[in-house]
Design a protein around this motif. Structure first.
Motif, PDB file in Angstrom:
ATOM      1  N   SER A   1     -47.214  -4.267  27.192  1.00  0.00           N
ATOM      2  CA  SER A   1     -45.760  -4.322  27.051  1.00  0.00           C
ATOM      3  C   SER A   1     -45.111  -3.411  28.090  1.00  0.00           C
ATOM      4  N   ILE A   2     -44.120  -3.954  28.791  1.00  0.00           N
ATOM      5  CA  ILE A   2     -43.393  -3.179  29.804  1.00  0.00           C
ATOM      6  C   ILE A   2     -41.911  -3.222  29.463  1.00  0.00           C
ATOM      7  N   GLU A   3     -41.310  -2.066  29.379  1.00  0.00           N
ATOM      8  CA  GLU A   3     -39.951  -1.957  28.856  1.00  0.00           C
ATOM      9  C   GLU A   3     -38.892  -2.481  29.818  1.00  0.00           C
ATOM     10  N   ARG A   4     -39.024  -2.149  31.106  1.00  0.00           N
ATOM     11  CA  ARG A   4     -37.989  -2.514  32.074  1.00  0.00           C
ATOM     12  C   ARG A   4     -38.610  -3.205  33.278  1.00  0.00           C
ATOM     13  N   ILE A   5     -37.847  -4.105  33.855  1.00  0.00           N
ATOM     14  CA  ILE A   5     -38.343  -4.886  34.982  1.00  0.00           C
ATOM     15  C   ILE A   5     -38.635  -4.007  36.195  1.00  0.00           C
ATOM     16  N   GLU A   6     -37.929  -2.877  36.303  1.00  0.00           N
ATOM     17  CA  GLU A   6     -38.148  -1.966  37.433  1.00  0.00           C
ATOM     18  C   GLU A   6     -39.511  -1.275  37.363  1.00  0.00           C
ATOM     19  N   HIS A   7     -40.158  -1.328  36.197  1.00  0.00           N
ATOM     20  CA  HIS A   7     -41.424  -0.620  36.015  1.00  0.00           C
ATOM     21  C   HIS A   7     -42.642  -1.489  36.345  1.00  0.00           C
ATOM     22  N   LEU A   8     -42.424  -2.760  36.690  1.00  0.00           N
ATOM     23  CA  LEU A   8     -43.541  -3.671  36.916  1.00  0.00           C
ATOM     24  C   LEU A   8     -44.497  -3.164  37.999  1.00  0.00           C
ATOM     25  N   TYR A   9     -43.936  -2.689  39.102  1.00  0.00           N
ATOM     26  CA  TYR A   9     -44.780  -2.253  40.222  1.00  0.00           C
ATOM     27  C   TYR A   9     -45.606  -1.029  39.844  1.00  0.00           C
ATOM     28  N   ASN A  10     -44.956  -0.033  39.235  1.00  0.00           N
ATOM     29  CA  ASN A  10     -45.665   1.195  38.879  1.00  0.00           C
ATOM     30  C   ASN A  10     -46.732   0.961  37.822  1.00  0.00           C
ATOM     31  N   LYS A  11     -46.519  -0.042  36.988  1.00  0.00           N
ATOM     32  CA  LYS A  11     -47.502  -0.365  35.942  1.00  0.00           C
ATOM     33  C   LYS A  11     -48.613  -1.271  36.464  1.00  0.00           C
ATOM     34  N   ASN A  12     -48.556  -1.616  37.751  1.00  0.00           N
ATOM     35  CA  ASN A  12     -49.564  -2.451  38.401  1.00  0.00           C
ATOM     36  C   ASN A  12     -49.643  -3.836  37.775  1.00  0.00           C
ATOM     37  N   ALA A  13     -48.475  -4.421  37.501  1.00  0.00           N
ATOM     38  CA  ALA A  13     -48.432  -5.771  36.942  1.00  0.00           C
ATOM     39  C   ALA A  13     -48.871  -6.780  37.990  1.00  0.00           C
ATOM     40  N   VAL A  14     -49.730  -7.716  37.607  1.00  0.00           N
ATOM     41  CA  VAL A  14     -50.228  -8.722  38.555  1.00  0.00           C
ATOM     42  C   VAL A  14     -49.742 -10.123  38.216  1.00  0.00           C
ATOM     43  N   ALA A  15     -49.304 -10.350  36.967  1.00  0.00           N
ATOM     44  CA  ALA A  15     -48.837 -11.680  36.574  1.00  0.00           C
ATOM     45  C   ALA A  15     -48.034 -11.572  35.287  1.00  0.00           C
ATOM     46  N   TYR A  16     -47.046 -12.473  35.152  1.00  0.00           N
ATOM     47  CA  TYR A  16     -46.331 -12.565  33.890  1.00  0.00           C
ATOM     48  C   TYR A  16     -47.184 -13.289  32.844  1.00  0.00           C
ATOM     49  N   CYS A  17     -47.953 -14.255  33.322  1.00  0.00           N
ATOM     50  CA  CYS A  17     -48.756 -15.068  32.421  1.00  0.00           C
ATOM     51  C   CYS A  17     -49.808 -15.820  33.231  1.00  0.00           C
ATOM     52  N   GLU A  18     -50.757 -16.427  32.551  1.00  0.00           N
ATOM     53  CA  GLU A  18     -51.685 -17.329  33.219  1.00  0.00           C
ATOM     54  C   GLU A  18     -50.939 -18.581  33.652  1.00  0.00           C
ATOM     55  N   MET A  19     -51.608 -19.400  34.462  1.00  0.00           N
ATOM     56  CA  MET A  19     -50.943 -20.602  34.964  1.00  0.00           C
ATOM     57  C   MET A  19     -50.550 -21.535  33.829  1.00  0.00           C
ATOM     58  N   GLN A  20     -51.310 -21.504  32.732  1.00  0.00           N
ATOM     59  CA  GLN A  20     -50.982 -22.362  31.591  1.00  0.00           C
ATOM     60  C   GLN A  20     -49.660 -21.966  30.942  1.00  0.00           C
ATOM     61  N   GLY A  21     -49.198 -20.770  31.247  1.00  0.00           N
ATOM     62  CA  GLY A  21     -47.925 -20.310  30.685  1.00  0.00           C
ATOM     63  C   GLY A  21     -46.737 -21.122  31.163  1.00  0.00           C
ATOM     64  N   ILE A  22     -46.940 -21.956  32.192  1.00  0.00           N
ATOM     65  CA  ILE A  22     -45.855 -22.799  32.689  1.00  0.00           C
ATOM     66  C   ILE A  22     -45.355 -23.743  31.603  1.00  0.00           C
ATOM     67  N   HIS A  23     -46.251 -24.138  30.684  1.00  0.00           N
ATOM     68  CA  HIS A  23     -45.843 -25.043  29.605  1.00  0.00           C
ATOM     69  C   HIS A  23     -44.855 -24.354  28.659  1.00  0.00           C
ATOM     70  N   GLU A  24     -45.094 -23.095  28.359  1.00  0.00           N
ATOM     71  CA  GLU A  24     -44.173 -22.346  27.508  1.00  0.00           C
ATOM     72  C   GLU A  24     -42.839 -22.136  28.214  1.00  0.00           C
ATOM     73  N   ILE A  25     -42.907 -21.855  29.509  1.00  0.00           N
ATOM     74  CA  ILE A  25     -41.676 -21.672  30.290  1.00  0.00           C
ATOM     75  C   ILE A  25     -40.846 -22.953  30.275  1.00  0.00           C
ATOM     76  N   ARG A  26     -41.524 -24.072  30.420  1.00  0.00           N
ATOM     77  CA  ARG A  26     -40.825 -25.362  30.418  1.00  0.00           C
ATOM     78  C   ARG A  26     -40.233 -25.662  29.030  1.00  0.00           C
ATOM     79  N   ARG A  27     -40.980 -25.359  27.964  1.00  0.00           N
ATOM     80  CA  ARG A  27     -40.472 -25.613  26.606  1.00  0.00           C
ATOM     81  C   ARG A  27     -39.222 -24.788  26.321  1.00  0.00           C
ATOM     82  N   LYS A  28     -39.167 -23.606  26.887  1.00  0.00           N
ATOM     83  CA  LYS A  28     -38.000 -22.736  26.673  1.00  0.00           C
ATOM     84  C   LYS A  28     -36.804 -23.170  27.519  1.00  0.00           C
ATOM     85  N   GLY A  29     -36.995 -24.160  28.391  1.00  0.00           N
ATOM     86  CA  GLY A  29     -35.891 -24.654  29.216  1.00  0.00           C
ATOM     87  C   GLY A  29     -35.479 -23.695  30.317  1.00  0.00           C
TER      88      GLY A  29
END
Length: 512
Positions: free
Chosen positions: A235-263
């Motif tokens: 869990s990351i609180e703020r979008i500005e913290h993504l780099y410092n937390k070493n985030a590499v992805a929001y989700c796996e590629m299969q997460g595109i289906h959830e993104i699409r369902r959410k419109g």
């Protein structure tokens, strides 16, 4: 023999999180990208869209060029840029095809004697040992060429003008029809190959997700890389913290289906039911070369016409300048306005500027036109080009560029002061100056490269491209001063930076 590390140097692993993991195998990914049949049917992931806003501090003038507000700079407006960035695989596909197109484009520029005309987006950064040899031309060289040309032409002709043009809404206005045709012209084919056509479709009619929407959907399960290299959801609180937390992805590629369902997926194909036939996304690795390709025929025509009258034409992206005899001014403005419309673009008339250079009392002076005429306030003006300011005799850093450096310095120092007050250990309240010196002073201005041993050898080394100090703003200023030393006042502009940095450090201690 070419160093193995420089082969396929267009390939880069992106540091930002996106949809899907970064590629695990460089070799397999490159093999996939170079397979034209696979790219012809490749399904591109949506871009991530964000808006980059910058404050624009400007002096205000009336219609005759008289300064108002006591010559103080005011935050007149914010400049917003729509940036779209692709995931790791898609970005490298764009980078590879940009590399291919650049080869064809450079060959055509050589054939048409246009290599010196187009100065933006021409070359990627070379490796450090080449940079140390100063073999790469940059904005300093391009500006120096123009300023010296002006000086020389005034000595020969007595009076010349510099006309600066700006294309209105450049990237959003590129015609898909013209882009497709010029793309074919560069490849010397009547029809785009299937792989190129797939890229053309995706760069002109693309889908995207707002960065903030994507973060809000996955912020409690962002995929980050631990120090041991393993991946976990966090869990990351703020979008500005993504780099410092070493985030590499929001989700796996299969997460595109959830993104699409959410419109959350949007498209550039239609607006209010109308098909869009102009514009490409700005920010992709291929956007810059496509913009240059689009302007190819225009550049050739303008260069040939300007050369006939003994003038100089240069284009840096959507910024264009012409240096020519003063009696040709009206003809040149008309030439630009007519021919830019032929490629379905428009000149930003409010940003067209005309500067007159001539001899006066033993020196070259610069006057600027206002509303098409010379006014009592036209004298002692500066022609600004590629971050520099030129008055006919001397070159300086553009004042807004220097002011931006000092604003960043103040912000960086205050940030250090704030965090030093929050540390709960023996160093509380102590500002760590070493990092500030590296970012904002001459101490960090020296470029350096670390070397690593070539595997399997004991005495052979090569530059580690991942460990490079590229310097800071003072590096750039010093390099510019050295290049333009015979007529430069840049050194005097930065001589107080050390004193100003320490003033900010002292002030930052007081509030906390």
């Amino acid at each position: 023999m070419k160093n193995k590390d420089n082969i396929d140097d267009w390939y880069k692993i992106k540091k930002y999180p996106h949809i899907g993991y970064p590629s695990k195998s460089r070799r397999q990914t490159i093999s996939y990208i170079k397979n034209r049949d696979k790219i012809a049917v490749h399904g591109f992931a949506p871009f991530i869209h964000k808006i980059i806003s910058t404050n624009r501090y400007r002096k205000d003038y009336d219609s005759d060029g008289k300064s108002i507000n006591s010559r103080r700079r005011t935050n007149r407006s914010r400049k917003n840029r729509d940036i779209y960035y692709a995931n790791n695989l898609d970005s490298n596909i764009y980078a590879y095809y940009s590399y291919i197109l650049n080869i064809h484009y450079d060959e055509i520029l050589e054939e048409k004697s246009l290599s010196e005309v187009v100065t933006a987006y021409r070359k990627s950064r070379e490796n450090p040992d080449i940079i140390q040899k100063n073999s790469k031309r940059n904005n300093i060289d391009f500006a120096d060429e123009v300023f010296r040309y002006i000086k020389n032409q005034v000595d020969i002709n007595g009076d010349v003008v510099a006309i600066a043009f700006d294309i209105k809404d450049f990237f959003p206005s590129l015609s898909h029809r013209i882009l497709k045709q010029t793309w074919c012209d560069v490849l010397k084919t009547d029809q785009l190959p299937a792989d190129h056509y797939n890229l053309f479709k995706n760069i002109t009619r693309f889908s995207y997700v707002e960065e903030s929407h994507l973060f809000n959907l996955f912020k409690n399960r962002v995929i980050v890389r631990k120090k041991d290299g393993s991946l976990i959801e966090k869990s990351i609180e703020r979008i500005e913290h993504l780099y410092n937390k070493n985030a590499v992805a929001y989700c796996e590629m299969q997460g595109i289906h959830e993104i699409r369902r959410k419109g959350l997926i949007r498209t550039s194909k239609r607006v209010n039911g109308k098909i869009i036939t102009t514009g490409i996304c700005q920010g992709s690795a291929i956007s810059a070369i496509l913009a240059n390709i689009y302007m190819l025929n225009f550049d050739e025509l303008i260069h040939n016409e300007i050369s006939k009258i003994g003038g100089l034409y240069r284009r840096y992206s959507d910024d264009m300048i012409v240096i020519c005899p003063s009696d040709k001014k009206s003809d040149i403005i008309q030439l630009f306005e007519e021919n830019i419309r032929n490629i379905e673009l428009n000149i930003h008339e409010d940003k067209t500027q005309v500067f007159h250079f001539s001899h006066y009392q033993g020196r070259i002076i610069c006057k600027q036109e206002f509303n098409g005429k010379i006014t009592p306030y036209s004298a002692n003006r500066n022609f600004e080009y590629l971050g520099f300011s030129f008055d006919g005799e001397y070159v300086r850093l553009k004042t807004s560029s220097l002011a931006n450096y000092y604003r960043k310095m103040k912000k960086g120092v205050r940030r250090s002061g704030f965090y030093s007050s929050k540390i709960n250990n023996d160093t509380k309240g102590e500002i760590f100056k070493r990092r500030l010196y590296k970012r904002y002073s001459y101490i960090g201005s020296k470029r350096c490269v670390k070397y690593k041993r070539i595997q399997g050898t004991t005495n052979q080394w090569h530059p580690d491209k991942h460990i490079i100090n590229w310097g800071n703003y003072i590096t750039y200023a010093k390099k510019a001063h050295a290049k333009m030393s015979s007529y430069s006042k840049i050194d005097s502009q930065i001589k107080n930076h050390w004193k100003n940095l320490h003033k900010e450090i002292e002030k930052s201690k007081k509030p906390y």
